[in-house]
Write a protein that holds these residues in place. Structure first.
Motif, PDB file in Angstrom:
ATOM      1  N   THR A  94      59.935  31.827  70.456  1.00  0.00           N
ATOM      2  CA  THR A  94      59.162  30.722  69.887  1.00  0.00           C
ATOM      3  C   THR A  94      59.620  30.498  68.453  1.00  0.00           C
ATOM      4  OG1 THR A  94      57.267  31.398  71.246  1.00  0.00           O
ATOM      5  CG2 THR A  94      56.855  29.802  69.490  1.00  0.00           C
ATOM      6  N   VAL A  95      60.050  29.293  68.153  1.00  0.00           N
ATOM      7  CA  VAL A  95      60.505  28.925  66.811  1.00  0.00           C
ATOM      8  C   VAL A  95      59.390  28.152  66.125  1.00  0.00           C
ATOM      9  CG1 VAL A  95      62.274  27.736  65.473  1.00  0.00           C
ATOM     10  CG2 VAL A  95      62.883  28.828  67.638  1.00  0.00           C
ATOM     11  N   TYR A  96      59.099  28.533  64.887  1.00  0.00           N
ATOM     12  CA  TYR A  96      58.003  27.922  64.133  1.00  0.00           C
ATOM     13  C   TYR A  96      58.549  27.157  62.933  1.00  0.00           C
ATOM     14  CZ  TYR A  96      55.044  31.097  66.834  1.00  0.00           C
ATOM     15  OH  TYR A  96      54.415  31.764  67.852  1.00  0.00           O
ATOM     16  N   ALA A  97      57.737  26.231  62.445  1.00  0.00           N
ATOM     17  CA  ALA A  97      58.111  25.447  61.271  1.00  0.00           C
ATOM     18  C   ALA A  97      57.707  26.141  59.975  1.00  0.00           C
ATOM     19  CB  ALA A  97      57.472  24.060  61.341  1.00  0.00           C
ATOM     20  N   ASP A  98      56.828  27.132  60.059  1.00  0.00           N
ATOM     21  CA  ASP A  98      56.342  27.813  58.864  1.00  0.00           C
ATOM     22  C   ASP A  98      56.457  29.317  59.055  1.00  0.00           C
ATOM     23  OD1 ASP A  98      54.493  27.909  60.867  1.00  0.00           O
ATOM     24  OD2 ASP A  98      52.744  27.739  59.566  1.00  0.00           O
ATOM     25  N   LEU A 147      67.229  36.195  60.410  1.00  0.00           N
ATOM     26  CA  LEU A 147      67.368  35.146  61.415  1.00  0.00           C
ATOM     27  C   LEU A 147      67.486  35.791  62.783  1.00  0.00           C
ATOM     28  CD1 LEU A 147      67.799  32.076  62.009  1.00  0.00           C
ATOM     29  CD2 LEU A 147      70.249  32.522  61.800  1.00  0.00           C
ATOM     30  N   CYS A 148      66.783  35.226  63.754  1.00  0.00           N
ATOM     31  CA  CYS A 148      66.821  35.769  65.109  1.00  0.00           C
ATOM     32  C   CYS A 148      68.248  35.700  65.649  1.00  0.00           C
ATOM     33  CB  CYS A 148      65.874  34.992  66.024  1.00  0.00           C
ATOM     34  SG  CYS A 148      65.887  35.558  67.735  1.00  0.00           S
ATOM     35  N   PRO A 149      68.761  36.774  66.250  1.00  0.00           N
ATOM     36  CA  PRO A 149      70.130  36.735  66.785  1.00  0.00           C
ATOM     37  C   PRO A 149      70.344  35.643  67.821  1.00  0.00           C
ATOM     38  CG  PRO A 149      69.298  38.984  66.709  1.00  0.00           C
ATOM     39  CD  PRO A 149      68.150  38.093  66.381  1.00  0.00           C
ATOM     40  N   LYS A 164      59.467  34.159  66.810  1.00  0.00           N
ATOM     41  CA  LYS A 164      58.850  35.310  67.482  1.00  0.00           C
ATOM     42  C   LYS A 164      59.514  35.491  68.840  1.00  0.00           C
ATOM     43  CE  LYS A 164      54.730  34.951  69.304  1.00  0.00           C
ATOM     44  NZ  LYS A 164      53.262  34.872  69.470  1.00  0.00           N
ATOM     45  N   LEU A 165      59.959  36.722  69.113  1.00  0.00           N
ATOM     46  CA  LEU A 165      60.626  37.049  70.374  1.00  0.00           C
ATOM     47  C   LEU A 165      59.746  38.012  71.149  1.00  0.00           C
ATOM     48  CD1 LEU A 165      63.137  36.842  72.198  1.00  0.00           C
ATOM     49  CD2 LEU A 165      64.083  38.802  70.949  1.00  0.00           C
ATOM     50  N   GLU A 166      59.451  37.654  72.402  1.00  0.00           N
ATOM     51  CA  GLU A 166      58.653  38.497  73.289  1.00  0.00           C
ATOM     52  C   GLU A 166      59.514  38.903  74.480  1.00  0.00           C
ATOM     53  OE1 GLU A 166      54.354  36.746  73.504  1.00  0.00           O
ATOM     54  OE2 GLU A 166      55.737  35.084  73.131  1.00  0.00           O
TER      55      GLU A 166
END
Length: 688
Positions: free
Chosen positions: A428-432, A201-203, A410-412
């Motif tokens: 960016t948070v995705y559903a899949d 999980l993204c921090p 995804k973190l940029e």
């Protein structure tokens, strides 16, 4: 030098042979278990370390001093005894080759340095800098230590390296900042060794821990009896909820596909990794923890991702782990003074070595005692002084930006001033898990003159929320919208202490507007306005929103309780129905009251009056004030009250128009700021 070159060729040959043996082992397993290859990111170009120029390096890189040679001899002696006593243990990482092909002891490769940047005075800043500044390279062979360990200066210059290079650089910065830090050679999971965070999980999405509510310590307070409840019904309800949760958990497990499940690693427990250990004590560190140099994240020493430790070292000494690691690192003791758990390579403060000594000369006192005094001081580091220029520190990403893939996120990251709009991070948070369907996007900005620092975009509702720092000329704190056009739905939050009217939030749509206040002296906390439809003829003529204002239908204000007034004289809610010319007052309740006092002023039917004229009769005034004093019930008092309310209604209408004009001004300013984005530069930033 010829001997060193021959040694280097022999070690490279042995490493290649081991790699061939492992590849054959993987080929044998391929039929049964699919093995996930460890490779560098696809956007990272292959770098040939043999092509680097070493001619400009100092002489300490190319030769060993007499002191260093003695240390290498003692280390070889220790390794021989260690191999003899522990034949089943893996080889220690003690004296690899540097970039010039010279053997150097690992402790002398560390160069404690405190760089002149405030963020690097703390462990989090050091870890973040190293993980961002360097590009990760996997080990040539995942289950053996590398044959070389380059200096931190070379790693900083070329900005890439393996886990040992990351660890040595990070540990040098931490020791320079005053931490009790150590480089660790051990074993970790496939995900940690390959920098695979797609299952984590993204921090930035982790919720902060809930703070438990404080229990009232006063045990003598009055306890009010609650409504009686059946214990049997409560048990049945809890049992039903438990069964429902179990069914939901089972459904969630069935939904998870085989692709999302982590694959079994045939090399589990064998993959070599290096990380940093920070002991408690110095710099007020409360407890011992690990730092993964690839990510810069801290981990507990009981984390299951760390599977074992062979040895650790700092700039003064080296220790070998003598504890059982079959359960990972969770049961390890990090008391380095405990000779049972950790075998120190060079005894400190006249402590005799615990390993069997060499045969001493006959007739000496050491032969009678069976001990050898090996107290010594570690040579100074052979590495040159670490330097990072201000320009390099402000632009840490070698490829221009850094992309990290998490579980459905995804973190940029970009360097400051790399983008014209000041963008430095985007989540960016995705559903899949395939990163195709976007759900939410968060962006962080720096150095913007409009003081915008974060933007949230809901991709499903297209709702945009901008967050501002203190100091905006319009006192903006947050702005939620779907479009910057007026009357399309806007919610604006303000820094209310900077405003005269203590306005905290305003929500506006095409038909209504609500304002919220905090800390006003008149105890006003909410104002709600309803609007009617505009005149269609004027609207068709093309007049703007400011030239053709919306008609005000109703204004409602809510007040908090004023303790200095009696409840029957303290208005809780007042409503001005502008079109129907009705004013309604509702007063606060006393503690044991049930029905609130009310006063309603209605329009006189069939009576024409001028704008400022006031009619008051018993027919158009309805009141319910059973506990009010007699003076509040006479007609003169009601007439004065109505006259005051009429004047306040006129002021309120003007305030509503001012609020509408302020919203139009905010939208115009925000349009201009987004069309002409400007970044501020500090006067102390000489590079910019």
């Amino acid at each position: 030098m010829e001997a060193l070159e021959e040694t280097e060729e022999l070690e490279e040959t042995s490493e290649d042979e081991i790699s061939l043996n492992i590849s054959g082992f993987l080929d044998d397993l391929e039929a049964d278990v699919p093995v996930e290859e460890v490779s560098a990111p696809s956007e990272v170009p292959d770098f040939d370390w043999s092509s680097i120029d070493t001619s400009h390096l100092p002489s300490s890189y190319k030769t060993n001093s007499r002191w260093e040679k003695e240390v290498l001899q003692l280390a070889d002696h220790f390794v021989q005894q260690y191999t003899h006593l522990c034949p089943d243990r893996k080889p220690l990482f003690v004296h690899p080759l540097n970039e010039c092909g010279v053997q150097k002891f690992v402790s002398t490769t560390l160069r404690p340095t405190l760089l002149p940047y405030p963020e690097l005075y703390y462990w989090a800043g050091c870890a973040s800098f190293v993980s961002d500044y360097l590009i990760m390279e996997p080990l040539k062979c995942p289950i053996t230590v590398p044959s070389s360990l380059y200096s931190p200066t070379t790693i900083l210059k070329y900005q890439q390296g393996n886990c040992f290079d990351f660890t040595v650089l990070l540990c040098s910065l931490l020791i320079g900042a005053g931490y009790d830090a150590y480089c660790v050679h051990g074993y970790a999971t496939l995900e940690m060794c390959s920098l695979d965070q797609t299952q984590e999980l993204c921090p930035l999405l982790r919720k902060p821990p809930e703070v438990p509510e404080e229990v009232d310590p006063n045990k003598y307070r009055i306890r009010y009896f609650s409504e009686p409840q059946s214990k049997f019904e409560l048990q049945q309800k809890a049992k039903k909820e438990k069964e429902t949760e179990a069914v939901k958990d089972k459904e969630r497990e069935e939904v998870v596909t085989e692709v999302e499940k982590p694959k079994r690693d045939p090399l589990h427990g064998l993959r070599v990794h290096a990380w940093v250990l920070v002991l408690a004590g110095k710099r007020k560190v409360p407890e011992t923890f690990f730092i993964n140099p690839f990510t810069g994240n801290h981990h507990s020493t009981t984390d299951e991702c760390f599977l074992g430790i062979e040895s650790l070292w700092n700039h003064r000494n080296c220790w070998v782990n003598m504890q059982d690691c079959r359960k990972g690192c969770k049961d390890l003791s990090f008391d380095l003074s405990d000779s049972i758990c950790w075998e120190i390579m060079f005894p400190e403060s006249n402590e005799p070595s615990q390993l069997p000594p060499e045969f001493p000369k006959k007739g000496t006192d050491d032969m009678e005692k069976g001990e050898i005094d090996m107290t010594f001081e570690m040579p100074l580091s052979w590495v040159a002084r670490l330097t990072v220029s201000c320009r390099e520190y402000e632009n840490p990403f070698p490829l221009g930006k850094k992309v990290i893939l998490y579980n459905k996120a995804k973190l940029e990251k970009w360097a400051a001033y790399a983008n014209g709009n000041g963008l430095v991070e985007r989540l960016t948070v995705y559903a899949d898990s395939d990163y195709t369907e976007e759900v939410e996007v968060k962006e962080w900005f720096k150095h913007r003159e409009d003081l915008l620092y974060m933007r949230e975009v809901n991709k499903q509702t297209q709702l945009i929320t901008d967050h501002f720092r203190r100091g905006h000329p319009l006192f903006l704190k947050a702005h939620s919208y779907t479009s910057l056009e007026p009357e399309t739905g806007h919610t604006v939050e303000f820094y209310h202490k900077a405003r005269v009217d203590e306005l905290w939030k305003r929500s506006e749509s095409a038909t209504e507007m609500t304002e919220y206040f905090v800390g006003r002296e008149d105890f006003l906390h909410r104002r709600h306005v309803k609007f009617g439809e505009r005149d269609k003829k004027t609207q068709m003529a093309g007049a703007g929103t400011d030239a053709n204002p919306r008609p005000i239908v109703q204004i409602k204000e809510c007040f908090h309780r004023n303790p200095d007034k009696p409840a029957d004289d303290d208005v809780e809610e007042r409503t001005f129905m502008v079109l129907s010319d009705v004013i309604q007052l509702t007063y606060h309740l006393e503690i044991y009251d049930i029905i609130a006092s009310k006063v309603v002023f209605r329009r006189v039917i069939g009576k024409k009056k001028r704008e400022d004229e006031i009619f008051l009769t018993r027919e158009n005034c309805v009141r319910y004030q059973p506990w009010a004093p007699e003076k509040h019930k006479n007609m003169l008092h009601l007439y004065n009250l109505l006259q005051k309310l009429k004047a306040e209604q006129k002021q309120l209408k003007q305030q509503v128009r001012d609020s509408e004009a302020e919203m139009l001004n905010i939208l115009a300013v925000r349009k201009d700021e987004e069309a002409n984005i400007k970044l501020s530069v500090s006067m102390y930033n000489t590079a910019k």
